[in-house]
Design an enzyme around this catalytic site. Structure first.
Site, short mmCIF file in Angstrom:
data_model
loop_
_atom_site.label_atom_id
_atom_site.label_comp_id
_atom_site.label_asym_id
_atom_site.label_seq_id
_atom_site.Cartn_x
_atom_site.Cartn_y
_atom_site.Cartn_z
N GLU A 195 0.83 -1.20 0.00
CA GLU A 195 0.00 0.00 0.00
C GLU A 195 0.87 1.26 0.00
OE1 GLU A 195 -3.28 -0.62 2.69
OE2 GLU A 195 -4.12 1.33 2.27
N HIS A 222 8.12 -26.93 0.47
CA HIS A 222 7.42 -28.03 -0.19
C HIS A 222 6.33 -27.50 -1.11
CE1 HIS A 222 9.46 -31.01 2.33
NE2 HIS A 222 9.50 -30.01 3.20
N LYS A 254 -13.61 2.09 -2.82
CA LYS A 254 -14.44 2.52 -1.69
C LYS A 254 -15.59 3.39 -2.19
CE LYS A 254 -11.31 2.94 2.27
NZ LYS A 254 -10.67 3.89 3.16
O1 PA5 Z 1 -2.96 2.03 5.82
C1 PA5 Z 1 -4.09 2.46 5.75
O2 PA5 Z 1 -4.35 3.66 5.91
C2 PA5 Z 1 -5.28 1.55 5.49
O3 PA5 Z 1 -4.92 0.28 5.09
C3 PA5 Z 1 -6.14 1.47 6.74
O4 PA5 Z 1 -5.40 0.90 7.78
C4 PA5 Z 1 -7.42 0.67 6.53
O5 PA5 Z 1 -8.09 1.09 5.37
C5 PA5 Z 1 -8.35 0.82 7.72
O6 PA5 Z 1 -8.62 2.17 7.94
P1 PA5 Z 1 -9.22 2.72 9.28
O7 PA5 Z 1 -8.28 2.45 10.38
O8 PA5 Z 1 -9.40 4.17 9.03
O9 PA5 Z 1 -10.52 2.00 9.49
#
Ligand code: PA5
Length: 479
Positions: A305, A334, A448
């Protein structure tokens, strides 16, 4: 009483090591790097090093200060755990992505592999831990089958305070709590971890009076494990969170070194950057310890990410990033290792090894009359797993496949704190070298927004129209 993480000698003994010999030309010939390759990037390295310092100073990397600025909240969390732990038998985290992967990874690393199955006295009075991240409709009802709501505390974790997956789980659970326990008692069964101001959860928490822990503003989801996001579930399961933070601080000192050969976090980021430039688009993480299996999951999110980006910071299309792959030693010897050894030269394989496992298991001397079996007798499983790791490193080196090894002297809170912080610094540094923003995730937004539009959320009418105009799927392409 002095704790072990206050003892300099012990800390030195617990230093985690990055061994990148098998990334180098001396070992994997034309597939490897030379010291000259590294020297030729000295300007870029210098710029990235300076940017890391500047950004920290300017508050653009607040996660770097977490080992130092949480004394008060750490005490609050420890007090809270002491206050509630006798009343509860299960602690359930509702969160996803950066709000779930860290708590899972740390619990698996530090606690007994069958922690939840142990009787409470063997858990030292701490509750069982469940992390509900996905919204598969088969999951929650299954969990409800094993929970006693009277003795369960739900920790709603969301930095944005608005993530649909987490908030829908909260809504479901709150209703059940109200039905089962009545309005008055519900409050004691919910604790929130969220932003100080932003999002819906903090408003709800204030209105409805839930205990709340705050995620510092400048710390993004996947960099938040060392905030109450990860620290509260860890403390709730008896993990020493002060030692975890001390481990992170220790790694921070090492990652502040200017000289890249002294700086493990920067060196890892640099090696992966050079590898990417050479077309190694896959980053395999292969711990040789069941306890570290979920560190690979946590790393996968952090690396993917943060570094998978279409644009660089100047707005140029770059389409960069390395695809993380999770593997487990020896299990995946394996399965996946055949591909790593003989498949394309498109990967960097990172092993994580352990010097001292928490147990030693002897293999009895037996079948000495069968030489192809007898050789195992009188050794230990520890020797076997470590030897197999070395043998796999050797086989990949021989196949000229880039690989490196991170070694933890032991798996404990201090080394796990180091490891998490090490990968975070490496990610930030790789982002600087790649000239991208490692701290946003615009690619996640489209999906989203499309979900919101399909659900008819107010404000997403335009997106809905865009979706309605998309090409219709054709029957001929469905078999
Ligand atoms: O790294 C990030 O910002 C995302 O992967 C969030 O951790 C994830 O979308 C969850 O978001 P939130 O903590 O706002 O619910």
């Amino acid at each position: 009483m002095q704790q072990r993480f206050q003892n300099e000698d012990w800390k030195k003994k617990m230093n985690i090591r990055l061994d990148f010999n098998h990334m180098m030309e001396e070992f994997i010939q034309e597939q490897g790097l030379t010291e000259k390759d590294i020297q030729s990037l000295s300007n870029k390295i210098q710029q990235a090093t300076t940017a890391m310092v500047e950004k920290r100073k300017n508050g653009q990397m607040d996660w770097r200060d977490l080992p130092y600025n949480q004394d008060e909240v750490v005490e609050e969390m420890i007090d809270y755990v002491e206050e509630v732990k006798d009343e509860i038998d299960a602690f359930v985290v509702l969160g996803i992505g950066g709000s779930a992967l860290g708590p899972i990874a740390v619990q698996q690393a530090i606690n007994h592999p069958y922690y939840n199955e142990l009787p409470k006295e063997k858990r030292k009075g701490y509750p069982r831990l469940y992390v509900v991240d996905n919204i598969d409709p088969e999951r929650l009802p299954a969990l409800f089958d094993i929970l006693d709501f009277e003795k369960t505390l739900f920790n709603v974790i969301t930095k944005s305070g608005s993530t649909s997956e987490t908030m829908s789980q909260f809504m479901i659970i709150k209703q059940i709590l109200e039905e089962k326990l009545g309005n008055g008692k519900t409050k004691r069964h919910i604790v929130c971890t969220t932003d100080r101001e932003k999002g819906n959860l903090i408003k709800i928490a204030k209105e409805e009076g839930y205990q709340t822990f705050i995620i510092p503003e400048g710390v993004g989801g996947r960099f938040s494990e060392l905030t109450p996001v990860g620290l509260l579930p860890a403390a709730m399961c008896g993990i020493d969170i002060k030692e975890m933070l001390a481990g992170a601080a220790w790694m921070d000192q090492r990652c502040n070194q200017e000289e890249i050969f002294q700086n493990p976090g920067h060196m890892y980021g640099l090696l992966q950057y050079i590898a990417m430039e050479k077309g190694k688009n896959i980053s395999v993480m292969m711990p040789y310890a069941d306890s570290l299996k979920y560190i690979a999951d946590w790393y996968a999110q952090l690396w993917a990410e943060s570094l998978g980006k279409k644009y660089d910071v100047d707005g140029k299309e770059v389409y960069v990033g390395q695809t993380p792959v999770k593997a487990l030693g020896v299990t995946d010897q394996h399965s996946q290792v055949q591909l790593y050894a003989e498949g394309p030269f498109d990967k960097v394989i990172v092993f994580i090894g352990v010097d001292q496992y928490r147990n030693t298991v002897d293999i009895p001397k037996s079948y000495e009359d069968i030489p192809s079996l007898g050789f195992l007798g009188g050794t230990t499983q520890n020797q076997l797993i470590q030897t197999e790791q070395m043998a796999t490193e050797y086989a990949l080196m021989k196949a000229k496949k880039m690989n490196m090894t991170i070694t933890l002297p032991e798996v404990n809170e201090f080394t796990i704190g180091q490891l998490l912080y090490f990968f975070e610094v490496a990610t930030g540094f790789a982002g600087e070298l790649m000239n991208i923003n490692a701290f946003d995730q615009p690619g996640v937004e489209e999906g989203k927004n499309a979900t919101y539009a399909m659900f008819g959320r107010p404000g997403y009418e335009e997106k809905k129209a865009e979706l309605d105009a998309r090409p219709k799927k054709q029957e001929k392409y469905i078999v």
